[in-house]
Motif scaffolding. Sequence first.
Motif, PDB file in Angstrom:
ATOM      1  N   GLY A   1     -11.568  14.292   6.800  1.00 12.82           N
ATOM      2  CA  GLY A   1     -11.101  15.506   7.452  1.00 12.82           C
ATOM      3  C   GLY A   1     -10.296  15.297   8.715  1.00 12.82           C
ATOM      4  N   ALA A   2     -10.020  14.050   9.099  1.00 14.83           N
ATOM      5  CA  ALA A   2      -9.250  13.796  10.322  1.00 14.83           C
ATOM      6  C   ALA A   2      -7.808  14.265  10.148  1.00 14.83           C
ATOM      7  CB  ALA A   2      -9.272  12.308  10.664  1.00 14.83           C
ATOM      8  N   ASP A   3      -7.273  14.878  11.178  1.00 11.56           N
ATOM      9  CA  ASP A   3      -5.870  15.280  11.179  1.00 11.56           C
ATOM     10  C   ASP A   3      -5.015  14.022  11.327  1.00 11.56           C
ATOM     11  OD1 ASP A   3      -3.410  15.972  13.187  1.00 11.56           O
ATOM     12  OD2 ASP A   3      -3.759  17.588  11.719  1.00 11.56           O
ATOM     13  N   PRO A   4      -4.080  13.759  10.402  1.00  8.30           N
ATOM     14  CA  PRO A   4      -3.281  12.529  10.464  1.00  8.30           C
ATOM     15  C   PRO A   4      -2.525  12.358  11.780  1.00  8.30           C
ATOM     16  CG  PRO A   4      -3.032  13.549   8.318  1.00  8.30           C
ATOM     17  CD  PRO A   4      -3.791  14.518   9.179  1.00  8.30           C
ATOM     18  N   ASP A   5      -1.896  13.410  12.271  1.00  6.90           N
ATOM     19  CA  ASP A   5      -1.140  13.300  13.522  1.00  6.90           C
ATOM     20  C   ASP A   5      -2.068  13.027  14.702  1.00  6.90           C
ATOM     21  OD1 ASP A   5       1.277  13.761  12.179  1.00  6.90           O
ATOM     22  OD2 ASP A   5       1.126  15.928  12.467  1.00  6.90           O
TER      23      ASP A   5
ATOM     24  N   GLY B   1       3.193  11.736   3.334  1.00  7.14           N
ATOM     25  CA  GLY B   1       4.613  12.038   3.418  1.00  7.14           C
ATOM     26  C   GLY B   1       5.449  11.007   4.137  1.00  7.14           C
ATOM     27  N   ALA B   2       4.835   9.991   4.745  1.00  7.98           N
ATOM     28  CA  ALA B   2       5.605   8.946   5.421  1.00  7.98           C
ATOM     29  C   ALA B   2       6.312   8.090   4.375  1.00  7.98           C
ATOM     30  CB  ALA B   2       4.690   8.084   6.284  1.00  7.98           C
TER      31      ALA B   2
ATOM     32  N   PHE C   1       0.847  -1.190   0.000  1.00  6.19           N
ATOM     33  CA  PHE C   1       0.000   0.000   0.000  1.00  6.19           C
ATOM     34  C   PHE C   1       0.880   1.236   0.000  1.00  6.19           C
ATOM     35  CE2 PHE C   1      -2.423   3.284   2.409  1.00  6.19           C
ATOM     36  CZ  PHE C   1      -3.406   3.508   1.457  1.00  6.19           C
ATOM     37  N   ARG C   2       0.480   2.213  -0.814  1.00  5.47           N
ATOM     38  CA  ARG C   2       1.216   3.468  -0.929  1.00  5.47           C
ATOM     39  C   ARG C   2       0.208   4.608  -0.915  1.00  5.47           C
ATOM     40  NH1 ARG C   2       4.831   2.595  -5.663  1.00  5.47           N
ATOM     41  NH2 ARG C   2       2.829   2.307  -6.628  1.00  5.47           N
ATOM     42  N   ASN C   3       0.340   5.529   0.047  1.00  2.00           N
ATOM     43  CA  ASN C   3      -0.545   6.682   0.152  1.00  2.00           C
ATOM     44  C   ASN C   3      -0.012   7.789  -0.750  1.00  2.00           C
ATOM     45  OD1 ASN C   3      -2.248   8.762   0.850  1.00  2.00           O
ATOM     46  ND2 ASN C   3      -1.610   8.861   2.985  1.00  2.00           N
TER      47      ASN C   3
ATOM     48  N   GLU D   1      -3.915  13.729   3.374  1.00  2.00           N
ATOM     49  CA  GLU D   1      -4.785  12.805   4.097  1.00  2.00           C
ATOM     50  C   GLU D   1      -4.064  11.526   4.503  1.00  2.00           C
ATOM     51  OE1 GLU D   1      -8.125  12.948   4.850  1.00  2.00           O
ATOM     52  OE2 GLU D   1      -8.854  14.595   3.624  1.00  2.00           O
ATOM     53  N   LEU D   2      -4.376  11.056   5.704  1.00  2.00           N
ATOM     54  CA  LEU D   2      -3.987   9.724   6.140  1.00  2.00           C
ATOM     55  C   LEU D   2      -4.920   8.756   5.426  1.00  2.00           C
ATOM     56  CD1 LEU D   2      -2.643   7.711   8.193  1.00  2.00           C
ATOM     57  CD2 LEU D   2      -4.495   8.300   9.756  1.00  2.00           C
ATOM     58  N   HIS D   3      -4.372   7.700   4.836  1.00  2.00           N
ATOM     59  CA  HIS D   3      -5.192   6.673   4.188  1.00  2.00           C
ATOM     60  C   HIS D   3      -4.730   5.303   4.653  1.00  2.00           C
ATOM     61  CE1 HIS D   3      -7.513   9.230   1.596  1.00  2.00           C
ATOM     62  NE2 HIS D   3      -6.440   9.719   0.980  1.00  2.00           N
TER      63      HIS D   3
END
Length: 194
Positions: free
Chosen positions: A155-159, A127-128, A78-80, A85-87
């Motif tokens: 809309g969730a903040d990834p951190d 960006g990870a 898997f690659r975001n 957005e966090l996926h």
Amino acid sequence: MHRISRRLATAACLGLLGLIGAACGDDAGADTPAPATERPPEHTSTGDHEATTVTIDGVDYGFENVPGSVPAGTRVGFRNRSANELHELVAFRLDTDAPLDELLTRPPAELDSTLGEPVTVMLQPPGAPEAILAVGDGTLTEPGRYVLMCFIPLGADPDEYMAAVAAADGGKPEGVAGGPPHFTAGMVTELTVD
């Protein structure tokens, strides 16, 4: 891919499955998910046999490069590709022939029961460098029909989300602002394992 602790994996899965109830109310007017784009699987030789690897991309809000079918034993990566957005990719093996759009309109408890436990869960903040393996190693071993979904809230903040998963200590992440899960916006597809 990076592995996370079993406790964190359990928290992630409980949180992901718990979000179904918040998002799956009456979706009678929901749009049918858009088809995922497809890329052929890659084959690599590992001694006496060939292993198949596919890398599926998560985008806002869908999956790309999803083959229609893969052989049993295929390893999914898997690659975001999102900048913000966090996926995640959560794979479930289905034991039903019901159409995907019908499954997604089921009441939350029934959908939970139909999906069962995930075969694999991979998530990647924007960006990870690589995805985090939360459940399984990405290998789809059993032939059958699989659904791929993203349960991260819109809309969730990834951190904030990742911190809530870590703080949940095996429970459901709490206090993460956001809307219904990404799968309700079309980040859901299926594939067949032959």
